[in-house]
Structure formats: structure tokens, C-alpha cells
Design a protein around this motif. Structure first.
Motif, short mmCIF file in Angstrom:
data_model
loop_
_atom_site.label_atom_id
_atom_site.label_comp_id
_atom_site.label_asym_id
_atom_site.label_seq_id
_atom_site.Cartn_x
_atom_site.Cartn_y
_atom_site.Cartn_z
N GLU A 150 -59.20 6.19 7.05
CA GLU A 150 -59.93 6.84 8.12
C GLU A 150 -60.63 8.11 7.64
N SER A 151 -60.06 8.77 6.62
CA SER A 151 -60.64 10.01 6.15
C SER A 151 -61.79 9.79 5.17
N MET A 152 -61.96 8.55 4.71
CA MET A 152 -63.04 8.26 3.77
C MET A 152 -64.39 8.20 4.50
N SER A 153 -65.43 8.55 3.79
CA SER A 153 -66.79 8.42 4.30
C SER A 153 -67.50 7.35 3.48
N PHE A 154 -67.81 6.23 4.12
CA PHE A 154 -68.41 5.09 3.41
C PHE A 154 -69.92 5.16 3.56
N GLY A 183 -73.73 18.04 -0.83
CA GLY A 183 -73.35 18.15 0.58
C GLY A 183 -72.38 17.09 1.06
N LEU A 184 -71.95 16.19 0.17
CA LEU A 184 -71.03 15.13 0.57
C LEU A 184 -69.58 15.58 0.46
N PRO A 185 -68.71 15.08 1.32
CA PRO A 185 -67.28 15.38 1.18
C PRO A 185 -66.71 14.70 -0.05
N ARG A 186 -65.61 15.23 -0.55
CA ARG A 186 -64.98 14.65 -1.74
C ARG A 186 -64.44 13.25 -1.48
N THR A 187 -64.28 12.89 -0.21
CA THR A 187 -63.75 11.56 0.14
C THR A 187 -64.86 10.52 0.27
N ALA A 188 -66.09 10.91 -0.03
CA ALA A 188 -67.21 9.96 0.11
C ALA A 188 -67.07 8.80 -0.87
N HIS A 198 -70.43 9.76 -9.90
CA HIS A 198 -69.16 9.69 -10.63
C HIS A 198 -68.85 11.03 -11.28
N GLU A 199 -69.87 11.69 -11.80
CA GLU A 199 -69.70 13.00 -12.42
C GLU A 199 -69.15 14.02 -11.43
N ARG A 200 -69.51 13.88 -10.17
CA ARG A 200 -69.03 14.80 -9.13
C ARG A 200 -67.63 14.43 -8.64
N GLY A 201 -67.10 13.31 -9.10
CA GLY A 201 -65.75 12.91 -8.73
C GLY A 201 -65.68 11.96 -7.56
N LEU A 202 -66.81 11.39 -7.16
CA LEU A 202 -66.82 10.46 -6.04
C LEU A 202 -66.55 9.04 -6.52
N ARG A 203 -66.03 8.22 -5.63
CA ARG A 203 -65.80 6.83 -5.97
C ARG A 203 -67.09 6.05 -5.76
N VAL A 204 -67.45 5.24 -6.75
CA VAL A 204 -68.72 4.54 -6.74
C VAL A 204 -68.48 3.05 -6.93
N TYR A 205 -69.20 2.24 -6.15
CA TYR A 205 -69.14 0.79 -6.30
C TYR A 205 -70.56 0.27 -6.53
N VAL A 206 -70.73 -0.49 -7.60
CA VAL A 206 -72.01 -1.13 -7.89
C VAL A 206 -71.81 -2.62 -7.62
N GLN A 242 -60.79 -4.66 -2.05
CA GLN A 242 -60.77 -5.84 -2.92
C GLN A 242 -61.69 -5.69 -4.14
N LEU A 243 -62.28 -4.51 -4.29
CA LEU A 243 -63.28 -4.32 -5.35
C LEU A 243 -62.81 -3.31 -6.38
N HIS A 244 -63.44 -3.37 -7.55
CA HIS A 244 -63.16 -2.41 -8.61
C HIS A 244 -64.25 -1.36 -8.65
N ALA A 245 -63.81 -0.10 -8.66
CA ALA A 245 -64.78 1.00 -8.71
C ALA A 245 -65.54 0.99 -10.02
N TRP A 246 -66.78 1.45 -9.97
CA TRP A 246 -67.64 1.50 -11.14
C TRP A 246 -67.19 2.60 -12.09
#
Length: 320
Positions: free
Chosen positions: A8-12, A48-53, A72-80, A117-121
Motif C-alpha cells: 500500500e505504501s508503494m507508488s506504482f 520529486g518521487l518518494p523512495r517507495t516509487a 536505479h542510481e537514485r535507489g528506486l526499484r525499476v522494471y523493464v 512475480q517479476l524480477h527488478a532490472w
């Protein structure tokens, strides 16, 4: 009052990527924002994005890479994401039409529901990025060459004049690919192991090296799935449908592996396997695909175990 769950705290956030612009959509929020696809604009937006983005974007060849790297450099989770998967998902949820803004919205929805179900980039090394970029450039030239052969086949003189510069360019890229593959950490040794497999030349070995380096801890089934050579079942009840390839991976990699299988089928190491598949009633194309899968499995095993091809071991493992 219960604390919010991690989900719930994540921002998708879904980002539709074009060469010059990014369309950005937040899951369950109206509106789509457009920003320029350049470093300064991306950095300002990411700040301007939250760390949970959690960001999702489609693989676009190279246009998505800078966004993925900076996020990714900013510490966010990324999916390609695989564009084929996103396309099917959009149809399944009833997306009506296709625009950049609609695509951003469906990406946000997709990642919100499927991220578990996915692997982060993860970013590649500079050497691996260089190899992948060269392979993409070569694939582009090959596609154009094929189109020209088909479109100008009734004008052989013109076709020859047009193709000669392309042939020269492809030959130059082949040399660069060989150098780039050797420059990948442990690449020279890995190439030696992979090319020890009869049928696998330097070019197909370089493409497999790029794949294997990205998936060092994966299993052989996962690697085969990434090539798109894995058979997809089409069964229902008592009906056993025809198996078709998933074709999820790069088309150029499958083309290289199919050509490698044609070469391998003529060698003493692999001809028995090919003929055995033909004896089962498989057409030549299907038998070559089975052989191509076997080449991937064997090459991946050699890559992981840092060993060379041993034809005697083929008799102890018949899986393809």
C-alpha cells in the motif's frame, strides 16, 4: 489504526518511453504527465518521487536505458518489461486503442498487480552494454538487408550496389562485436568454452555470452525461455494442442541460434540428435529448433562450469 502494508505504501508508476519524451502515469490516479527524455528533465522528475516509487517501462532497445539507469542510481526499484507481455495484458484488461498516454496507464496498472512475480532490472556493466548495443546495431542492418533482398530481387544490379555497403558495415560490426565480447569480464575464456560447441560460431557465441552474463544464477530452463525457443503448450481437457514457440526473446538471437543449429546438424556431434528428431516425424524446422535449444543448454552449462565441450557427455543427457 493499522499501519499501511508495504504494498500500500508503494507508488506504482508507468512510463511510456519515446526517443524524445516520456509519458508518466501513476496507478489509480487520473492524468498523465509528459516530460522530456533527457538527463536534466529526468533527474528533476526523479528528485520529486518518494523512495517507495516503483517504475515500469517497456524495453525499447536503447531509449529507456537512461531513465532506468538514473532511477536505479537514485535507489528506486525499476522494471523493464517485455513489450509482448504488456501488449497481451492491455488486451486482457480491455484497453481501447493505443496511445502513449494509454500505454503509460496500462504499464502502471500492470506493475501494480504483477510486480511480485517479476524480477527488478539491474544495470549492466559498461562492457556488456557495449556488446549489447553492437548486437542491436547488427540486427538492424540484417533486417534492412533482408528487406532490400526481398524488395529488389527483380533488380539484381541495383540490389548488389545497395547491399555492398551494408555487407561492409556488417563485417566491421562483426569485428567490433568480437572485441567487445572479449572485453566483458572473463569474456575471452567464456567465448572459448561456448565456441567449443560444434555449430556455435563467434557471432552466436557473443550473443549467448551477453545473455548468459545477464542471467548468471538462472537455470537452463529460464535461459531457454529468454531466447523464446521454449515450446508453449496449448492443451485443454483431453485435447493436446500443437506446441508453438513463445518467441519472447529477441528475434535476432533466435535467428542466430537457428542458423547455428543448421550448421550443427551437419557435424558428427549433433547429426544423430537431429536425425533422431526427424525420425519421430518432426519436420526439419522443428527438429532444428529442438537442436537449437540443446545448443543453448549445453553452452550455458559450459559457461557456468568453465569447461569445454565433450561429445561423450551428450550420451548421458538427452534432454533438449
Amino acid at each position: 489504526m493499522k499501519a499501511n502494508s508495504p504494498v500500500e505504501s508503494m507508488s506504482f508508476i508507468g512510463v511510456d518511453v519515446a526517443s524524445t519524451q516520456l509519458d508518466v502515469a501513476w496507478h489509480a490516479q487520473p492524468g498523465v504527465r509528459r516530460i522530456a527524455n533527457d538527463d536534466s528533465s529526468i533527474r528533476r522528475w526523479l528528485a520529486g518521487l518518494p523512495r517507495t516509487a516503483v517504475l515500469a517501462m517497456e524495453a525499447t532497445g536503447r531509449y529507456h536505458l537512461r531513465l532506468a539507469e538514473l532511477a536505479h542510481e537514485r535507489g528506486l526499484r525499476v522494471y523493464v518489461l517485455n513489450p509482448r507481455d504488456v501488449k497481451h495484458y492491455a488486451r486482457a484488461v480491455g484497453q481501447r486503442g493505443k496511445t502513449d498516454r494509454l500505454d503509460a496507464l496500462v504499464l502502471a496498472r500492470y506493475i501494480a498487480h504483477e510486480h511480485g512475480q517479476l524480477h527488478a532490472w539491474q544495470p549492466s556493466t559498461a562492457q556488456l552494454q557495449r556488446l549489447q548495443e553492437l548486437l542491436r546495431r547488427r540486427a538492424t542492418l540484417v533486417r534492412h538487408t533482408t528487406a532490400l533482398r526481398q524488395g529488389l530481387q527483380d533488380q539484381p544490379a541495383l540490389l548488389q550496389a545497395v547491399l555492398q555497403p551494408l555487407k561492409t558495415a556488417v563485417a566491421g560490426l562483426d569485428k567490433q562485436i568480437a572485441q567487445a565480447a572479449a572485453a566483458v569480464p572473463d569474456g575471452a575464456q567464456a567465448l572459448q568454452h561456448i565456441t567449443s560447441v560444434p555449430g556455435l560460431g563467434l557471432l552466436s557465441a557473443a550473443a549467448l555470452l551477453a545473455l548468459f552474463t545477464r542471467l548468471p544464477s538462472a537455470g537452463a530452463d529460464t535461459v531457454v525461455a529468454f531466447t523464446g525457443l521454449d515450446p508453449r503448450p496449448m492443451d485443454s481437457g483431453n485435447r493436446r494442442g500443437r506446441r508453438c514457440l513463445s518467441k519472447r526473446g529477441p528475434a535476432e538471437l533466435r535467428r542466430l541460434l537457428f542458423n547455428a543449429a543448421m550448421s550443427a546438424a551437419r557435424t558428427s556431434s549433433w547429426c544423430a540428435l537431429y536425425e533422431r528428431e526427424r525420425a519421430k516425424g518432426l519436420p526439419s524446422t522443428a527438429a532444428l529448433i529442438v537442436l537449437a535449444r540443446k545448443l543453448v543448454r549445453v553452452a550455458f552449462s559450459l559457461f557456468k562450469n568453465r569447461s569445454d565441450f565433450d561429445p561423450a557427455r551428450l550420451r548421458t543427457n538427452g534432454r533438449a
